[in-house]
Design a protein around this motif. Structure first.
Motif, PDB file in Angstrom:
ATOM      1  N   ASN A  20     109.121  16.438  -5.712  1.00 25.46           N
ATOM      2  CA  ASN A  20     108.884  17.806  -5.265  1.00 25.46           C
ATOM      3  C   ASN A  20     108.259  17.763  -3.882  1.00 25.46           C
ATOM      4  O   ASN A  20     107.349  16.972  -3.640  1.00 25.46           O
ATOM      5  CB  ASN A  20     107.968  18.535  -6.253  1.00 25.46           C
ATOM      6  CG  ASN A  20     107.793  19.980  -5.865  1.00 25.46           C
ATOM      7  OD1 ASN A  20     106.862  20.321  -5.141  1.00 25.46           O
ATOM      8  ND2 ASN A  20     108.686  20.821  -6.331  1.00 25.46           N
ATOM      9  N   VAL A  21     108.760  18.591  -2.986  1.00 30.69           N
ATOM     10  CA  VAL A  21     108.253  18.648  -1.616  1.00 30.69           C
ATOM     11  C   VAL A  21     107.405  19.917  -1.503  1.00 30.69           C
ATOM     12  O   VAL A  21     107.933  21.032  -1.525  1.00 30.69           O
ATOM     13  CB  VAL A  21     109.403  18.675  -0.588  1.00 30.69           C
ATOM     14  CG1 VAL A  21     108.851  18.647   0.823  1.00 30.69           C
ATOM     15  CG2 VAL A  21     110.348  17.500  -0.828  1.00 30.69           C
ATOM     16  N   CYS A  22     106.099  19.735  -1.400  1.00 33.97           N
ATOM     17  CA  CYS A  22     105.196  20.884  -1.404  1.00 33.97           C
ATOM     18  C   CYS A  22     104.910  21.391   0.013  1.00 33.97           C
ATOM     19  O   CYS A  22     105.094  20.682   0.998  1.00 33.97           O
ATOM     20  CB  CYS A  22     103.900  20.546  -2.125  1.00 33.97           C
ATOM     21  SG  CYS A  22     102.833  19.384  -1.264  1.00 33.97           S
ATOM     22  N   GLU A  23     104.455  22.612   0.070  1.00 34.28           N
ATOM     23  CA  GLU A  23     104.127  23.289   1.326  1.00 34.28           C
ATOM     24  C   GLU A  23     103.119  22.483   2.151  1.00 34.28           C
ATOM     25  O   GLU A  23     103.298  22.304   3.353  1.00 34.28           O
ATOM     26  CB  GLU A  23     103.566  24.655   0.968  1.00 34.28           C
ATOM     27  CG  GLU A  23     103.254  25.551   2.103  1.00 34.28           C
ATOM     28  CD  GLU A  23     102.788  26.902   1.598  1.00 34.28           C
ATOM     29  OE1 GLU A  23     101.563  27.156   1.670  1.00 34.28           O
ATOM     30  OE2 GLU A  23     103.636  27.688   1.123  1.00 34.28           O
ATOM     31  N   GLU A  24     102.084  22.005   1.499  1.00 34.37           N
ATOM     32  CA  GLU A  24     101.043  21.243   2.204  1.00 34.37           C
ATOM     33  C   GLU A  24     101.610  19.981   2.854  1.00 34.37           C
ATOM     34  O   GLU A  24     101.276  19.640   3.991  1.00 34.37           O
ATOM     35  CB  GLU A  24      99.921  20.871   1.220  1.00 34.37           C
ATOM     36  CG  GLU A  24      98.780  20.116   1.850  1.00 34.37           C
ATOM     37  CD  GLU A  24      97.734  19.742   0.811  1.00 34.37           C
ATOM     38  OE1 GLU A  24      97.466  18.531   0.654  1.00 34.37           O
ATOM     39  OE2 GLU A  24      97.206  20.662   0.147  1.00 34.37           O
ATOM     40  N   GLU A  25     102.493  19.285   2.145  1.00 35.62           N
ATOM     41  CA  GLU A  25     103.114  18.067   2.674  1.00 35.62           C
ATOM     42  C   GLU A  25     103.986  18.385   3.898  1.00 35.62           C
ATOM     43  O   GLU A  25     103.995  17.643   4.880  1.00 35.62           O
ATOM     44  CB  GLU A  25     103.944  17.414   1.574  1.00 35.62           C
ATOM     45  CG  GLU A  25     104.567  16.100   1.959  1.00 35.62           C
ATOM     46  CD  GLU A  25     105.388  15.484   0.827  1.00 35.62           C
ATOM     47  OE1 GLU A  25     106.014  14.446   1.082  1.00 35.62           O
ATOM     48  OE2 GLU A  25     105.422  16.038  -0.286  1.00 35.62           O
ATOM     49  N   ALA A  95     109.859  24.513   1.056  1.00 36.99           N
ATOM     50  CA  ALA A  95     108.624  24.272   0.303  1.00 36.99           C
ATOM     51  C   ALA A  95     108.877  24.553  -1.173  1.00 36.99           C
ATOM     52  O   ALA A  95     109.440  25.595  -1.528  1.00 36.99           O
ATOM     53  CB  ALA A  95     107.505  25.158   0.841  1.00 36.99           C
ATOM     54  N   GLY A  96     108.503  23.611  -2.015  1.00 43.59           N
ATOM     55  CA  GLY A  96     108.700  23.745  -3.453  1.00 43.59           C
ATOM     56  C   GLY A  96     109.994  23.141  -3.967  1.00 43.59           C
ATOM     57  O   GLY A  96     110.206  23.071  -5.176  1.00 43.59           O
ATOM     58  N   ASP A  97     110.868  22.700  -3.079  1.00 40.75           N
ATOM     59  CA  ASP A  97     112.127  22.086  -3.515  1.00 40.75           C
ATOM     60  C   ASP A  97     111.891  20.763  -4.231  1.00 40.75           C
ATOM     61  O   ASP A  97     111.000  19.996  -3.871  1.00 40.75           O
ATOM     62  CB  ASP A  97     113.048  21.799  -2.323  1.00 40.75           C
ATOM     63  CG  ASP A  97     113.859  23.000  -1.890  1.00 40.75           C
ATOM     64  OD1 ASP A  97     113.821  24.037  -2.588  1.00 40.75           O
ATOM     65  OD2 ASP A  97     114.537  22.902  -0.849  1.00 40.75           O
ATOM     66  N   THR A  98     112.727  20.497  -5.206  1.00 42.34           N
ATOM     67  CA  THR A  98     112.784  19.203  -5.855  1.00 42.34           C
ATOM     68  C   THR A  98     114.071  18.551  -5.378  1.00 42.34           C
ATOM     69  O   THR A  98     115.155  19.134  -5.529  1.00 42.34           O
ATOM     70  CB  THR A  98     112.761  19.352  -7.379  1.00 42.34           C
ATOM     71  OG1 THR A  98     111.525  19.986  -7.748  1.00 42.34           O
ATOM     72  CG2 THR A  98     112.875  18.006  -8.074  1.00 42.34           C
TER      73      THR A  98
END
Length: 148
Positions: A20-25, A95-98
């Motif tokens: 998962n690719v988060c906003e913060e990353e 943001a939030g994509d897996t």
């Protein structure tokens, strides 16, 4: 896994686990490597062609390569990475994509130097079934375990 050139054939494929690719990353990467407003600020991203916060293409490339490396397919048998070709971004990582990567052997050629083979691999990055990015990588790999 530690595969050799002789262990694979054209058409052989693998799939990585997903992440998962988060906003913060996304924002952390952008601050250091690609400080575009649509990677750093949600409001600016809304006004962009993307419509929402998205990962840098560079981050997408690096995440894809990391996922490939985590498979450890050619760990200890790769002699060198010789390049990347045909990198294309088809859709942004949001943001939030897996995401996950499919790896396919596109070409396998024994080189003129003994004990070595050249593998051309396609790395395709997906969100569910949607292609986000793809590229080819070239690896110089040991032919077999007797070449260690």
């Amino acid at each position: 896994m530690s595969l050799h050139f002789d262990d694979v054939a054209v058409g052989t494929q693998w799939q990585t686990p997903s992440i998962n690719v988060c906003e913060e990353e996304i924002m952390r990467f952008a601050r250091e490597w690609d400080p575009q407003p649509f990677h750093l600020d949600k409001e600016a991203a809304k006004a962009s062609v993307f419509g929402e916060l998205c990962a840098s293409g560079l981050q997408t490339l690096l995440l894809s390569y990391r996922l490939f490396q985590q498979l450890k397919l050619f760990e200890g048998t790769t002699l060198a990475g010789l390049g990347m070709d045909h990198l294309r971004f088809h859709a942004p990582v949001l943001a939030g994509d897996t995401i996950y990567v499919r790896v396919v052997v596109e070409e396998a050629v024994v080189t003129s130097k003994p004990g070595r083979g050249l593998l051309k691999l396609r790395l395709s990055t997906y969100r569910m079934d949607e292609l986000l990015a793809d590229l080819q990588i070239l690896l110089l790999v040991k032919l077999s375990d007797k070449d260690l």
